[in-house]
Design a protein around this motif. Structure first.
Motif, PDB file in Angstrom:
ATOM      1  N   ALA A   5      11.053   6.640 -34.760  1.00 21.07           N
ATOM      2  CA  ALA A   5      11.621   6.333 -33.446  1.00 21.07           C
ATOM      3  C   ALA A   5      11.754   4.828 -33.247  1.00 21.07           C
ATOM      4  O   ALA A   5      12.790   4.338 -32.775  1.00 21.07           O
ATOM      5  CB  ALA A   5      10.760   6.953 -32.352  1.00 21.07           C
ATOM      6  N   VAL A   6      10.713   4.080 -33.591  1.00 20.43           N
ATOM      7  CA  VAL A   6      10.735   2.627 -33.402  1.00 20.43           C
ATOM      8  C   VAL A   6      11.762   1.978 -34.331  1.00 20.43           C
ATOM      9  O   VAL A   6      12.561   1.127 -33.907  1.00 20.43           O
ATOM     10  CB  VAL A   6       9.335   2.032 -33.652  1.00 20.43           C
ATOM     11  N   ILE A   7      11.756   2.387 -35.607  1.00 22.62           N
ATOM     12  CA  ILE A   7      12.670   1.776 -36.575  1.00 22.62           C
ATOM     13  C   ILE A   7      14.123   2.035 -36.200  1.00 22.62           C
ATOM     14  O   ILE A   7      14.949   1.114 -36.135  1.00 22.62           O
ATOM     15  CB  ILE A   7      12.374   2.298 -37.995  1.00 22.62           C
ATOM     16  N   VAL A   8      14.451   3.299 -35.935  1.00 22.70           N
ATOM     17  CA  VAL A   8      15.838   3.648 -35.619  1.00 22.70           C
ATOM     18  C   VAL A   8      16.246   3.044 -34.272  1.00 22.70           C
ATOM     19  O   VAL A   8      17.336   2.466 -34.147  1.00 22.70           O
ATOM     20  CB  VAL A   8      16.019   5.172 -35.597  1.00 22.70           C
ATOM     21  N   GLY A   9      15.381   3.152 -33.262  1.00 23.44           N
ATOM     22  CA  GLY A   9      15.714   2.632 -31.939  1.00 23.44           C
ATOM     23  C   GLY A   9      15.964   1.138 -31.951  1.00 23.44           C
ATOM     24  O   GLY A   9      17.001   0.661 -31.459  1.00 23.44           O
ATOM     25  N   THR A  31      17.937   5.571 -25.382  1.00 27.25           N
ATOM     26  CA  THR A  31      19.088   6.410 -25.725  1.00 27.25           C
ATOM     27  C   THR A  31      19.168   6.645 -27.228  1.00 27.25           C
ATOM     28  O   THR A  31      19.467   7.758 -27.689  1.00 27.25           O
ATOM     29  CB  THR A  31      20.388   5.749 -25.239  1.00 27.25           C
ATOM     30  N   ALA A  32      18.887   5.594 -28.010  1.00 29.41           N
ATOM     31  CA  ALA A  32      18.929   5.724 -29.465  1.00 29.41           C
ATOM     32  C   ALA A  32      17.847   6.675 -29.973  1.00 29.41           C
ATOM     33  O   ALA A  32      18.076   7.441 -30.911  1.00 29.41           O
ATOM     34  CB  ALA A  32      18.769   4.349 -30.110  1.00 29.41           C
ATOM     35  N   VAL A  33      16.670   6.645 -29.346  1.00 29.68           N
ATOM     36  CA  VAL A  33      15.589   7.553 -29.741  1.00 29.68           C
ATOM     37  C   VAL A  33      16.010   9.004 -29.506  1.00 29.68           C
ATOM     38  O   VAL A  33      15.804   9.873 -30.366  1.00 29.68           O
ATOM     39  CB  VAL A  33      14.300   7.223 -28.965  1.00 29.68           C
ATOM     40  N   VAL A  34      16.608   9.268 -28.349  1.00 28.44           N
ATOM     41  CA  VAL A  34      17.074  10.628 -28.049  1.00 28.44           C
ATOM     42  C   VAL A  34      18.199  11.034 -28.998  1.00 28.44           C
ATOM     43  O   VAL A  34      18.225  12.175 -29.496  1.00 28.44           O
ATOM     44  CB  VAL A  34      17.546  10.711 -26.586  1.00 28.44           C
ATOM     45  N   ALA A  35      19.137  10.119 -29.254  1.00 23.58           N
ATOM     46  CA  ALA A  35      20.252  10.443 -30.148  1.00 23.58           C
ATOM     47  C   ALA A  35      19.765  10.729 -31.562  1.00 23.58           C
ATOM     48  O   ALA A  35      20.232  11.682 -32.214  1.00 23.58           O
ATOM     49  CB  ALA A  35      21.254   9.282 -30.165  1.00 23.58           C
ATOM     50  N   GLU A  36      18.820   9.932 -32.036  1.00 19.24           N
ATOM     51  CA  GLU A  36      18.280  10.155 -33.389  1.00 19.24           C
ATOM     52  C   GLU A  36      17.562  11.493 -33.473  1.00 19.24           C
ATOM     53  O   GLU A  36      17.725  12.247 -34.439  1.00 19.24           O
ATOM     54  CB  GLU A  36      17.334   9.000 -33.733  1.00 19.24           C
ATOM     55  N   ALA A  37      16.768  11.832 -32.455  1.00 14.42           N
ATOM     56  CA  ALA A  37      16.085  13.123 -32.436  1.00 14.42           C
ATOM     57  C   ALA A  37      17.089  14.272 -32.341  1.00 14.42           C
ATOM     58  O   ALA A  37      16.895  15.335 -32.962  1.00 14.42           O
ATOM     59  CB  ALA A  37      15.103  13.173 -31.266  1.00 14.42           C
ATOM     60  N   VAL A  61      23.127   3.006 -38.757  1.00  7.95           N
ATOM     61  CA  VAL A  61      24.500   2.485 -38.782  1.00  7.95           C
ATOM     62  C   VAL A  61      25.390   3.252 -37.812  1.00  7.95           C
ATOM     63  O   VAL A  61      26.172   2.653 -37.061  1.00  7.95           O
ATOM     64  CB  VAL A  61      25.068   2.553 -40.212  1.00  7.95           C
ATOM     65  N   SER A  62      25.271   4.563 -37.807  1.00  8.70           N
ATOM     66  CA  SER A  62      26.135   5.377 -36.941  1.00  8.70           C
ATOM     67  C   SER A  62      25.875   5.100 -35.467  1.00  8.70           C
ATOM     68  O   SER A  62      26.820   4.995 -34.674  1.00  8.70           O
ATOM     69  CB  SER A  62      25.930   6.859 -37.256  1.00  8.70           C
ATOM     70  N   LEU A  63      24.620   4.961 -35.082  1.00 12.93           N
ATOM     71  CA  LEU A  63      24.310   4.677 -33.684  1.00 12.93           C
ATOM     72  C   LEU A  63      24.762   3.276 -33.294  1.00 12.93           C
ATOM     73  O   LEU A  63      25.223   3.058 -32.166  1.00 12.93           O
ATOM     74  CB  LEU A  63      22.806   4.836 -33.439  1.00 12.93           C
ATOM     75  N   ALA A  64      24.627   2.312 -34.199  1.00 11.47           N
ATOM     76  CA  ALA A  64      25.051   0.944 -33.901  1.00 11.47           C
ATOM     77  C   ALA A  64      26.564   0.848 -33.743  1.00 11.47           C
ATOM     78  O   ALA A  64      27.071   0.169 -32.838  1.00 11.47           O
ATOM     79  CB  ALA A  64      24.569  -0.002 -34.996  1.00 11.47           C
ATOM     80  N   VAL A  65      27.293   1.532 -34.619  1.00 11.41           N
ATOM     81  CA  VAL A  65      28.754   1.466 -34.593  1.00 11.41           C
ATOM     82  C   VAL A  65      29.306   1.969 -33.259  1.00 11.41           C
ATOM     83  O   VAL A  65      30.304   1.439 -32.743  1.00 11.41           O
ATOM     84  CB  VAL A  65      29.340   2.273 -35.771  1.00 11.41           C
TER      85      VAL A  65
END
Length: 310
Positions: free
Chosen positions: A112-116, A240-246, A177-181
């Motif tokens: 969660a921390v890394i991706v977020g 938002t990124a944490v929720v999207a990754e999950a 990458v996908s979330l950042a784009v």
């Protein structure tokens, strides 16, 4: 004798003595409050922001100290000990493969921390560069960049992320990458709006008159005074990124199923709904607390950086 000595020294000495006494009894000058000190004071005065800061700090501590906090190997399987209820040995129970749920949730905080943080950092780098160019130069540059941003706005975050992951393959890096784009466009538009007002300020005009380069004007004068809106958005976006990754992992296209990750755990527990609810309740609670922490911090930053919004 003392009074006689003072009289003998003359009126100037008496005046100096009186002034010195007055200075000794005067109150000390108040400490100077800096701009960042005022922002910190407003932030700490917001109770929900403090609660959010505590939650986010705990998340970082848990992620950093996961090997010390976890009670079992998160990957270790024990098929003789599957679907065990929470107990003293397994605080959050075990999953269908006998893996310790508590340890997997602890290690899931790392994902969660890394991706977020990584996805939002990358989105901010792209968005700040393009937003600064769009807001400062305007005209054709602004039109081109904003039309590109509109294209990315047209794609829902999850749908766009799924397309990129299907091309790149599963894993932590493709998710980042996908979330950042599909997040940079919001950063660019926020920064552009701030720069459009800041670039007309007198100090920017003065810097141009003194011959300052475009790079110096953007980095030293415009960006520091336009970044406030982006800073508060960043905190919201991490949640938002944490929720999207999950969500991506829950759908089976995020990180690999064997990786201890909250979305994977919820997906594995959905088949035991109403029977072994601990399989999905604990990882879901971890997501909720994480998102609430970042949302509260974002609210606090927004109010502290711009009190007019309160």
């Amino acid at each position: 004798m003392t009074e006689l000595a003072k009289s003998a020294q003359g009126p100037d000495a008496a005046t100096a003595t009186t002034a010195a006494a007055a200075n000794n009894t005067a109150e000390p000058a108040p400490a100077r409050i800096t701009q960042w000190g005022e922002i910190r004071h407003r932030f700490m005065a917001n109770k929900l922001a403090v609660v959010g800061l505590v939650l986010v700090t705990l998340l970082f501590i848990v992620a950093a100290a996961a090997p010390l906090i976890a009670t079992h190997d998160p990957y270790a399987q024990n098929l003789a000990n599957t679907l065990q209820e929470p107990s003293g040995d397994h605080w959050f129970g075990t999953d269908a493969l006998g893996r310790d749920q508590f340890s997997r949730i602890i290690y899931g905080s790392r994902i969660a921390v890394i991706v977020g943080l990584a996805s939002i950092f990358l989105a901010c780098v792209i968005g700040c560069i393009l937003g600064a160019l769009s807001g400062y130069f305007g005209k054709a540059v602004d039109s081109v960049i904003m039309r590109i941003a509109d294209i990315f706005f047209a794609f829902p975050l999850l749908i766009g992320a799924i397309v990129i992951i299907l091309v790149m393959g599963r894993g932590v890096l493709p998710v980042i990458v996908s979330l950042a784009v599909f997040s940079w466009a919001t950063v660019a538009r926020l920064l552009r709006s701030s720069i459009l007002s800041v670039r007309e300020m007198d100090y920017v005009t003065a810097a141009k008159a003194l011959g300052a380069s475009t790079t110096r004007i953007i980095t030293r004068h415009i960006m520091p005074n336009s970044i406030a809106a982006v800073m508060s958005y960043v905190s919201f976006s991490v949640g938002t990124a944490v929720v999207a990754e999950a969500s991506l992992s829950f759908l089976g296209i995020g990180v690999s199923p064997e990786v201890p990750e909250w979305g994977n755990m919820i997906s594995a527990g959905k088949d035991s709904l109403g029977v072994s609810d601990f399989l999905w309740v604990y990882p879901s609670s971890a997501i909720v607390l994480t998102v609430l922490g970042f949302v509260f911090v974002g609210d606090g930053l927004r109010d502290a950086l711009d009190p007019k919004l309160r």
